[in-house]
Design a protein around this motif. Sequence first.
Motif, mmCIF file in Angstrom:
data_model
loop_
_atom_site.group_PDB
_atom_site.id
_atom_site.type_symbol
_atom_site.label_atom_id
_atom_site.label_comp_id
_atom_site.label_asym_id
_atom_site.label_seq_id
_atom_site.Cartn_x
_atom_site.Cartn_y
_atom_site.Cartn_z
ATOM 1 N N TYR A 109 2.272 4.479 13.952
ATOM 2 C CA TYR A 109 2.579 5.725 14.657
ATOM 3 C C TYR A 109 1.926 5.682 16.044
ATOM 4 O O TYR A 109 2.326 4.883 16.880
ATOM 5 N N ASP A 110 0.947 6.480 16.321
ATOM 6 C CA ASP A 110 0.329 6.475 17.648
ATOM 7 C C ASP A 110 -1.178 6.668 17.508
ATOM 8 O O ASP A 110 -1.797 7.364 18.304
ATOM 9 N N ALA A 111 -1.746 6.020 16.500
ATOM 10 C CA ALA A 111 -3.149 6.233 16.156
ATOM 11 C C ALA A 111 -4.039 5.132 16.718
ATOM 12 O O ALA A 111 -3.611 4.009 16.960
ATOM 13 N N ARG A 112 -5.305 5.481 16.888
ATOM 14 C CA ARG A 112 -6.372 4.543 17.239
ATOM 15 C C ARG A 112 -7.337 4.496 16.059
ATOM 16 O O ARG A 112 -7.839 5.521 15.612
ATOM 17 N N GLY A 113 -7.596 3.308 15.541
ATOM 18 C CA GLY A 113 -8.324 3.186 14.293
ATOM 19 C C GLY A 113 -9.809 3.468 14.384
ATOM 20 O O GLY A 113 -10.439 3.262 15.421
ATOM 21 N N TYR A 114 -10.357 3.934 13.263
ATOM 22 C CA TYR A 114 -11.796 4.158 13.137
ATOM 23 C C TYR A 114 -12.137 4.366 11.671
ATOM 24 O O TYR A 114 -11.262 4.629 10.835
ATOM 25 N N VAL A 115 -13.426 4.240 11.346
ATOM 26 C CA VAL A 115 -13.944 4.650 10.042
ATOM 27 C C VAL A 115 -15.105 5.599 10.293
ATOM 28 O O VAL A 115 -15.796 5.503 11.326
#
Length: 740
Positions: A200-206
């Motif tokens: 989609y248009d996400a930037r990853g993180y935890v």
Amino acid sequence: MSRLLAFAAAIGLSACTAAAVPEPQTATPLAAQDAPLGAGEDWDNPGGDWAESRFSRLETINRANVSRLGLAWEYDLGTARVQEATPVVIDGVMYTSGNLGRVYALNAATGEELWTFTPELDMQVNRSACCDQANRGVAVSDGKVMVGALDGMLYALNAETGAIEWSVDTVVDHTRGYTSTGAPEVAGDIVVIGNGGSEYDARGYVTAYRIADGRQAWRFYTVPRDPATGPQEHPELDAALETWSEETRWDIGGGGTAWDAITYDPQFDQVIVGTGNGGPYPQAIRSPGGGDNLYLNSLVALDRETGRMNWHFQETPQDNWDLTATQPMTLTTMEIGGEQRPVILHTPKNGFFFVVDRETGFAHAANPIVRTNWASGFDVASQSFTMTMEDSDYSQGPKIVYPASPGARNWYPAAFDPTRNTYFAQVLDMGNLLFLPGPIDNVERQEKFLNAGAAIIFTSDLEAAAETLPPPLRAAVQAEDSWQWVLDQPYSSQLRAMDPLTGETKWAVDGLGWQDRFGVLATQSGLVFHGNSAGTVTARDADTGEVLWSIETGSTIMAAPMTYMVDGVQYVAVQTGWGGGGWGFVPRYAAAYDKGNANRILVFRLDGGQVAIPEDLPPLQPAPEPPAQYADATPEMIAAGSALFTANCSICHSNQPRAPLPDLRRMNRGVHAGFQQIVRGGLFVSRGMPHFADRLSEEDVKAIHAWLISVQGPLRERDLQLQAEGLPLDTQSLTILSNY
């Protein structure tokens, strides 16, 4: 292009390199790592033990008596969607999750319901769920059961009552397409969770939260942000930024979401995270000019207390192909070069079997287990791949790339038996055709919607589909060197027993088809348990693969089985339900095709009974008479409606007769009359149908409706003809799909 291929075209591929090897750390031996590998009477997390090995030390059920297994009890989950979770059992209580993030607490010996929890969420979130409403399990600690809901809320529930102790919104930006489908991971006094959304248009993180009260402990981003917006959130991103081009499409997000595969390593007090693919898929769009694009498709080890990075290893560099590193991992110790080393066993999408050092991030082994042509091999000495971009870079023309975006391995868990040094896993050897659907310099961000940027056709369908491609594209495809691979073997789907260090297969058995995917359980007594799409639960000899027991359930099974003991009785449990990636296309060999998608927990014991088999679905009836076509409908309008349907609707509505969601070629007059109100007005949002008022104009919806009317009439005529001939009506479904 068929609707099946159009759906496939909407989803995509992933990437890999090695980190510099840091100085070894001082190990912090904790009680959990001193325990032998494998679960005992309890199964205290979805992976079973501290190492998440999916291996049990229980031996009451063994090769001599497994043929006596029968049903102990079953529990109706009350839903008919995807089931991917493995239950947790602690002190005689079973906790498990279902679709959307539902939670169930049951008496593990009897199946008696103790409590249930259903999260409150806006079903508009379905618009951002690429791969169904999946949920892969719960975490249990400190008297709390923790689960991530599809909308990104993390809940901590009282283990005795199910009451909400605390909840926290894990989504950093609700203007982007974030979801949560993975199980949270307990690491000491924190719980760690990631998100999905790379397509989609996400930037990853935890993010890590305190188990006691839900306060945030730390957050680690997996890809940099636009440097024009300010400094990076943590120093590891400054190093990563150097591996992205200056022309990077930061506005789209970058991807790298950690939607599964988060594992706590107690020996080094670190959390190991597997990260996802880039967004969009083509690097020529995402990061023009190249670069490894850290930390996409990587294993990243984070200090539990601070969230700072200990090491990283990128499993697929220069990502173009959706070959994510988010697949489940197993921790163990293995003799390598005459020395016992703490390692990770990992089989991500990209087709290699990795053995990575938990202390340093050094890859001791990386062996291909399927056909690969994005890289021809891995050199351990230099810790680098031999990339074959000439065979796999589709930015200048179509390429047939191996493995395909579903991956050689995916979310369905493997099991590792340390007593046999054997890794049991379902393996898919398949490729896909990749090409750009449009110019790379004219790509706009689609807010909270698919931004894949690549068209995909799986090789399981490619030989037939090639004949429907435009002649120049068809000629280019058939000129590819890998075209012969397509002709020789479109795909292979197998359950394999493998040697971790060499990747060599000890034994293998064929699955039912490329969509037949399932998790695995291994036991010290020499058994391997798994289900399949047809609804069969099987126990095999771990040394030979021989079938020792099987039972028909009538319910499609993808989730991994588990085993536990209560009051001296050993049980084997598994959840049933079709779904996940490509969930709208139910293969004919799946139990869900003929019998519907019964979601159940099935629990077996020695000398148990029979499983109740669901009744067959009623015969398909002829499509209703469609309403009159719009007076102003033109061929151009209908063609535009077909394209709009493909781009916006086909990911859920496959228009297959036995699909989970309605076949819109078979709408009744009432649905036709309310079509605008349903699609744009949100009339059915509470039932899971999101509105599209922000994406589709009234004219767009009218064009889609006109196209559906145009295909419903011919479908009805064909239905009536088949009915007159005494043939089942779904015999024509795939043919009609291929003509769309």
